[in-house]
Design a protein around this motif. Structure first.
Motif, mmCIF file in Angstrom:
data_model
loop_
_atom_site.group_PDB
_atom_site.id
_atom_site.type_symbol
_atom_site.label_atom_id
_atom_site.label_comp_id
_atom_site.label_asym_id
_atom_site.label_seq_id
_atom_site.Cartn_x
_atom_site.Cartn_y
_atom_site.Cartn_z
ATOM 1 N N HIS A 147 14.501 27.214 -21.285
ATOM 2 C CA HIS A 147 13.536 27.477 -20.967
ATOM 3 C C HIS A 147 13.077 28.788 -21.962
ATOM 4 C CE1 HIS A 147 11.846 31.622 -18.870
ATOM 5 N NE2 HIS A 147 11.090 30.694 -17.899
ATOM 6 N N GLY B 154 7.090 27.746 -18.226
ATOM 7 C CA GLY B 154 8.557 28.972 -18.883
ATOM 8 C C GLY B 154 9.583 27.501 -19.904
ATOM 9 N N GLN B 155 8.724 26.527 -19.584
ATOM 10 C CA GLN B 155 9.862 25.535 -19.995
ATOM 11 C C GLN B 155 9.763 25.498 -21.746
ATOM 12 O OE1 GLN B 155 8.687 21.757 -18.173
ATOM 13 N NE2 GLN B 155 10.368 21.402 -18.656
#
Length: 473
Positions: free
Chosen positions: A95, A222-223
Motif C-alpha cells: 500500500h 492506494g495499491q
C-alpha cells in the motif's frame, strides 16, 4: 461530428484526428504534411491520429493506418524503429502507506538501479538465456526460473495476462540477421535503455464509475503498482535498419515513393515486405521478453528492500509500435499499423485474453515523469478507430528545445524535490534527464479527456507517481 473528432481533408485523402478543440488548435501543421505523405501509400483504407500525436521520422507518433490484408502494404516507418515498444504494469501487495518514507523510496530506487542495467553499454544479467529461443518463442522461450509463477497455474499471470506472449513467423528470415546484431541484442536482454523508457513506482486511485472493472482486475485504492516502458532494444533496431535498407531499394525499382524519403513501405506480398513482417514479429517476441525480464529484476529489488513476501503479479503487457493482421466485423481481415497508439478492446471482444474477456483488457497509458498515468478500458464505440487510443502524453517540444527552455529548478519543482511527496529518481543530476521532464510533454489529463470525450475508452484508475528509474541517455 463530435467535438473530439476532426476529419481533416488533405490532397491525398482524409485523416481522422481525435482531440479536444483546444488540443486540436495547437497541432503542428507538419503532422498534416506527414499525413498527406502517408496517405499516398497505395491502397490505404484508413488513417487516424490520437490526441498525443507529434512529429516522428517518416510518420507521426500517434498514428493508426490500415490496409486490406491481401493486397496491402507494410511500412517500417509506420511501426517505428523501436519495434514492439510498449507498456507493462505489475501489481504489488503493498500500500502507498508502506512507501510513505522518502528515504525508503530512495533505497528501493537504488536497489532497482543495482539489479537493472540502464544503458546500451551495460550487459544484462541473463547470459544463460538463449537469444534464439527468445526471438522464436517469446515468453515461452524463457527458462522456468525466470517465470516463477508458471508452476502455480491458479496464481500465474506472466504467460496469460499479456497481449501476446508469442508471435509465430517464418523463422528462416533469422538467417538474414547480422552476427554483430545477434551478439549485441543478447547482451541487452533485460536492459531498460534511455530516452523515454522507464520503470515507475505508482499508487493507484480507482475511478469510482469503473470500480467494478477495477475490482475485477484486482486493483485496490492506494495499491502500489509498477509501470514499465521499454521495447526491443538492439534487436528491433537491427531489424529496422536491415529491412529499411532493403525496402528503399525495392521502392526505387518499383517506382514507389512520396515527398518524404524517410517514409518507406513495400507491398505485403513482396519478398521484402514479407521479410520485414516476419522479422518484425521476432522483434515483438524480444520486446515482450525484455519487459518481462525488467520486471523480474524489479521484483528482486522489491524483495530485497521490502522483504521476501513482496510480490509483483502481472496486470498486463501490451505494445504501441507494431503492425499485424486483425479481423474487424465491418471490414473483414485488415493489416493494422500502430505507431505510438495503444489497442483498447471492450468487454466481450474475441481478441481479449481469456482473463479479460468479461471486462476488456487494461490499456496502459503513461503520463510524463511527475504526472499521473492511467489504466483505461476500451469501449465498443472504439471500433470506429480500430480500437486505437493514445499511448501517453505526447511530446510538446523536442529534446533540444526542452534542454534550452526548461531549467533544472523548474524540473525539480515538478518532482516536488525536498518535500515528503518527492518523486524520487535514480539520477544524481536532474540535468542529465531534463529532456524527459514533464515540461517536455503535453498535459496528460487533456489527452485522456480527448479519449474519453470521443467515447473510445474509459478511465479505470489513475496512477500517482512515487519514484522513477530512468537511463541517462
Amino acid at each position: 461530428m463530435s467535438t473530439y473528432l476532426h476529419k481533416v481533408k488533405l490532397p491525398a485523402g482524409d485523416v481522422q484526428v481525435y482531440a479536444g478543440p483546444e488540443l486540436f488548435s495547437t497541432l503542428d501543421y507538419k503532422i498534416f504534411e506527414m499525413a498527406n505523405n502517408n496517405l499516398q501509400i497505395p491502397g490505404i483504407q484508413f488513417m487516424s491520429y490520437t490526441p498525443d500525436v507529434h512529429v516522428g521520422v517518416g510518420t507521426c507518433i500517434g498514428t493508426t493506418a490500415v490496409w486490406n490484408n491481401g493486397d496491402g502494404y507494410v511500412s517500417p516507418s509506420i511501426v517505428g524503429s523501436d519495434i514492439g515498444c510498449g507498456m507493462r504494469v505489475h501489481l504489488t501487495n503493498l500500500h502507498s502507506s508502506d512507501l510513505k518514507d522518502v528515504k525508503l523510496r530512495r533505497r528501493l530506487v537504488k536497489a532497482i538501479g543495482k539489479l537493472l542495467p540502464m544503458e546500451s553499454h551495460q550487459r544484462g544479467h541473463f547470459s544463460d538465456i538463449r537469444l534464439e529461443h527468445v526471438v522464436k518463442k517469446g515468453l515461452h522461450g524463457l527458462p522456468g526460473k525466470y517465470v516463477p509463477d508458471s508452476y502455480t497455474p491458479k496464481k500465474s499471470t506472466s504467460l496469460t495476462h499479456v497481449e501476446s506472449g508469442k508471435f509465430a513467423f517464418d523463422e528462416s528470415v533469422l538467417d538474414a540477421m547480422p552476427e554483430q546484431a545477434i551478439h549485441r541484442a543478447h547482451r541487452q536482454l533485460g536492459t531498460l535503455g534511455g530516452g523515454n523508457h522507464f520503470v515507475e513506482i505508482q499508487a493507484i486511485e480507482i475511478a469510482e464509475e469503473q470500480r467494478a472493472v477495477a475490482e475485477a482486475w484486482g486493483l485496490v485504492d492506494g495499491q502500489i503498482a509498477v509501470m514499465i516502458h521499454s521495447g526491443s532494444r538492439a534487436w528491433g533496431g537491427a531489424v529496422n535498419q536491415l529491412c529499411t535498407t532493403a525496402i528503399k531499394k525495392t521502392m526505387g525499382r518499383l517506382g514507389l515513393g512520396t515527398a518524404d524519403p524517410k517514409l518507406v513501405f513495400a507491398p505485403l506480398d513482396h519478398p521484402d515486405g514479407m521479410q520485414y513482417v516476419n522479422l518484425m514479429y521476432s522483434a515483438l517476441n524480444y520486446a515482450v521478453v525484455n519487459r518481462h525480464l525488467i520486471a523480474y529484476a524489479v521484483r528482486e529489488a522489491f524483495r530485497e528492500v521490502m522483504g521476501s513476501g513482496c510480490e509483483l503479479r502481472t496486470l498486463y503487457d501490451l505494445m504501441h509500435n507494431y503492425a499485424w493482421e486483425e479481423h474487424h466485423d465491418k471490414r473483414g481481415s485488415v493489416f493494422v499499423h500502430r505507431k505510438g497508439a495503444t489497442r483498447a478492446l471492450p468487454a466481450g471482444h474475441p481478441d481479449n485474453p481469456k482473463p479479460y474477456m468479461a471486462t476488456g483488457h487494461p490499456a496502459l497509458i503513461p503520463g510524463s515523469m511527475g504526472t499521473a498515468s492511467y489504466l483505461m478500458v476500451g469501449r465498443p464505440e472504439g471500433e470506429a478507430n480500430y480500437y486505437s487510443i493514445c499511448h501517453g502524453a505526447g511530446r510538446i517540444r523536442s529534446r533540444s528545445a526542452t534542454k534550452r527552455l526548461v531549467t533544472v529548478e523548474e524540473f525539480a519543482g515538478a518532482l516536488k524535490v525536498g518535500t515528503d511527496d518527492e518523486i524520487v529518481v535514480n539520477q544524481l543530476s536532474l540535468e542529465s534527464i531534463i529532456d524527459e521532464s514533464p515540461q517536455a510533454y503535453k498535459n496528460v489529463d487533456d489527452i485522456i479527456e480527448s479519449v474519453t470525450g470521443a467515447g473510445l475508452a474509459d478511465v479505470v484508475a489513475k496512477c500517482k507517481p512515487l519514484a522513477a528509474v530512468k537511463g541517462a541517455k
